[in-house]
Design a protein around this motif. Structure first.
Motif, PDB file in Angstrom:
ATOM      1  N   ILE A 219       0.862  -1.180   0.000  1.00  0.00           N
ATOM      2  CA  ILE A 219       0.000   0.000   0.000  1.00  0.00           C
ATOM      3  C   ILE A 219       0.897   1.229   0.000  1.00  0.00           C
ATOM      4  CG2 ILE A 219      -0.248  -0.007   2.526  1.00  0.00           C
ATOM      5  CD1 ILE A 219      -3.111   1.152   2.036  1.00  0.00           C
TER       6      ILE A 219
ATOM      7  N   ASP B  58      -5.562   2.133  -0.955  1.00  0.00           N
ATOM      8  CA  ASP B  58      -5.597   1.030  -1.912  1.00  0.00           C
ATOM      9  C   ASP B  58      -4.602  -0.051  -1.493  1.00  0.00           C
ATOM     10  OD1 ASP B  58      -7.240   2.780  -3.207  1.00  0.00           O
ATOM     11  OD2 ASP B  58      -6.238   2.643  -5.140  1.00  0.00           O
TER      12      ASP B  58
ATOM     13  N   ARG C  65      -2.879  -3.421  -2.355  1.00  0.00           N
ATOM     14  CA  ARG C  65      -2.611  -4.195  -3.574  1.00  0.00           C
ATOM     15  C   ARG C  65      -2.040  -5.560  -3.203  1.00  0.00           C
ATOM     16  NH1 ARG C  65      -3.733  -0.818  -7.540  1.00  0.00           N
ATOM     17  NH2 ARG C  65      -3.449   1.423  -7.202  1.00  0.00           N
TER      18      ARG C  65
ATOM     19  N   GLU D 197     -10.483  -5.435 -15.929  1.00  0.00           N
ATOM     20  CA  GLU D 197     -10.695  -5.427 -14.488  1.00  0.00           C
ATOM     21  C   GLU D 197     -12.185  -5.399 -14.145  1.00  0.00           C
ATOM     22  OE1 GLU D 197      -6.595  -3.311 -12.910  1.00  0.00           O
ATOM     23  OE2 GLU D 197      -8.409  -2.083 -13.118  1.00  0.00           O
TER      24      GLU D 197
ATOM     25  N   GLU E 184      -3.570 -10.552  -9.477  1.00  0.00           N
ATOM     26  CA  GLU E 184      -3.352  -9.178  -8.999  1.00  0.00           C
ATOM     27  C   GLU E 184      -4.710  -8.560  -8.667  1.00  0.00           C
ATOM     28  OE1 GLU E 184      -2.178  -9.683 -12.393  1.00  0.00           O
ATOM     29  OE2 GLU E 184      -0.207 -10.425 -11.784  1.00  0.00           O
ATOM     30  N   SER E 185      -4.845  -8.088  -7.448  1.00  0.00           N
ATOM     31  CA  SER E 185      -6.118  -7.544  -6.980  1.00  0.00           C
ATOM     32  C   SER E 185      -5.877  -6.288  -6.155  1.00  0.00           C
ATOM     33  CB  SER E 185      -6.862  -8.582  -6.122  1.00  0.00           C
ATOM     34  OG  SER E 185      -7.002  -9.811  -6.817  1.00  0.00           O
ATOM     35  N   THR E 186      -6.917  -5.478  -6.054  1.00  0.00           N
ATOM     36  CA  THR E 186      -6.877  -4.265  -5.229  1.00  0.00           C
ATOM     37  C   THR E 186      -8.088  -4.239  -4.311  1.00  0.00           C
ATOM     38  OG1 THR E 186      -5.715  -2.994  -6.939  1.00  0.00           O
ATOM     39  CG2 THR E 186      -6.844  -1.737  -5.230  1.00  0.00           C
TER      40      THR E 186
ATOM     41  N   ARG F  47      -9.985  -1.561  -1.849  1.00  0.00           N
ATOM     42  CA  ARG F  47      -9.997  -0.096  -1.730  1.00  0.00           C
ATOM     43  C   ARG F  47     -11.083   0.360  -0.753  1.00  0.00           C
ATOM     44  NH1 ARG F  47     -10.487   1.153  -7.021  1.00  0.00           N
ATOM     45  NH2 ARG F  47      -8.217   1.384  -7.162  1.00  0.00           N
TER      46      ARG F  47
END
Length: 393
Positions: free
Chosen positions: A185, A191, A193, A277, A349-351, A353
């Motif tokens: 982060i 966010d 990550r 995404e 890969e993800s976020t 938030r």
């Protein structure tokens, strides 16, 4: 630059204001020392915005607590963040996984997700192991990790808070899968990550299934909280075979905690943006706070919504998955099961938030609705159309 307290500050500016950056943000290694959690190593992240979350090293580097300016985001279940030495994975006919189920994010896999299942064990070339028996959602979530590193990484005037570790799921005459997880982060942001790499370190052809059980609690989840998603189709609902409206809870608007509520699980078909995404969020308009999950459609082609709205266990799950809710056997029969040979890998890969105010919620909703309209009807009729997942033969 690091955004702190409404100002963009350089590294030099920050250094002039305190003897250590940890006054504002940082990553700290800790150990839980009481009850069923005793002995678990934990990393505490503070981003400098009021966002705090913890990572359980000894529980596959899953995210446990999460809060923003005193408001809880993540879910704490009655099971607690139980030490992996107390895990009962094989018990209760495969349901004992639930006795270690708690936190903002619980990883499911690495070779199995969803309900209990027996599959042929012939790929492991060991006569006594004719079948592989899987309990609910796989083994990975209660395996301790190896901490490779953590801390602050300055990139010019930007500071990245990070940790990285390796979790191994292995046995003799069976799978040898390795998860490498990195969590980052940027200080001054909200966010989180997540980057995962799953590799077959063994020399047997091995199945791979993967899912994040992302669990949002009160007060983000509350009466009239809304589920936002670029929803093209309601594919499946676990409760649709009975009286679909029996509990009076649809997919879109959440009620207050319920008595004697039976979990509801939905599978939705999502649209992706031009970058591939998929954003999904739960928002509380009254408080002006929300939580958004962004995943990659080619990595997680399926998405579930889990409603556990029972009083005392109140949670909403956002669950990106590599496979349909139909399960392990169906994935094998449909040619949709991922098979990894030695050295093969999959990346994710993800976020995650935090939506910190009404403006952030509105921007997210606008972005989501631009991808796909969302049914206003709380009980859209499930289509049963589990779109084939290609490229896995």
């Amino acid at each position: 630059m690091v955004e702190l307290y409404g100002k963009a500050l350089s590294r030099r500016d920050i250094a002039a204001r305190a003897g250590a950056f940890s006054q504002f943000a940082g990553v700290r290694l800790m150990r839980l020392e009481d009850g069923v959690e005793r002995g678990i190593r934990m990393l505490e992240f503070r981003s400098g915005t009021g966002l705090r979350f913890t990572v359980l090293i000894d529980r596959a580097f899953d995210i446990a607590d999460c809060e923003y300016r005193g408001m809880a985001v993540g879910w704490n279940s009655p099971a607690g963040f139980k030490h992996p030495g107390l895990a009962e994975y094989e018990g209760e006919g495969g349901l004992a996984w639930l006795r270690s189920f708690s936190g903002l994010m619980v990883t499911c896999g690495l070779d199995h997700i969803l309900f209990m299942n027996d599959e042929p064990g012939d790929t492991y070339v060991y006569g006594p192991r004719k079948t592989i028996s899987h309990s609910l959602h796989g083994r990975i979530a209660t395996i301790p990790g190896k901490l490779c590193g953590y801390g602050e990484e300055w990139r010019g005037d930007d500071c990245i808070l990070w940790c990285e570790g390796v979790v191994t799921q292995g046995t003799v005459f069976g799978e040898h899968l390795e998860l490498t997880r990195r969590i980052e982060i940027k200080a001054g942001t909200n966010d989180i990550r997540l980057t995962d790499r799953v590799v077959n370190r063994g020399f047997y052809k091995t199945p791979h299934m993967y899912c994040y059980h992302i669990n949002v609690g009160h007060p983000v989840l509350a009466e009239n909280s809304r589920y936002l998603a670029p929803l093209k189709d309601v594919v499946w609902a676990a409760h649709a075979g009975d009286d679909y409206r029996k509990q009076g809870v649809g997919y879109r608007t959440m009620p207050m905690p319920q008595m004697n509520f039976h979990e509801q699980v939905w599978q939705h078909e999502m649209a992706a943006d031009s970058n591939g995404e998929v954003p999904v969020a739960l928002v509380n308009d009254e408080l002006g706070i929300g939580f958004e999950v962004v995943t990659c459609k080619d990595q997680f082609p399926c998405m579930y919504e889990w409603q556990n709205l029972q009083a005392g266990q109140y949670a909403l799950g956002i669950e990106p998955s590599t496979n349909h809710v139909l399960g392990h056997t169906a994935a094998r029969e449909r040619g949709e099961l991922i098979w990894l040979e030695h050295g093969d890998e999959r990346r994710y890969e993800s976020t995650f938030r935090i939506l910190t105010d009404h403006a952030a919620i509105a921007a997210t909703e606008k972005r989501i609705r631009a991808l796909s309209g969302q049914p206003d009807e709380e009980f859209p009729q499930p289509s049963g159309n589990h779109i084939p997942i290609g490229g896995r033969g």
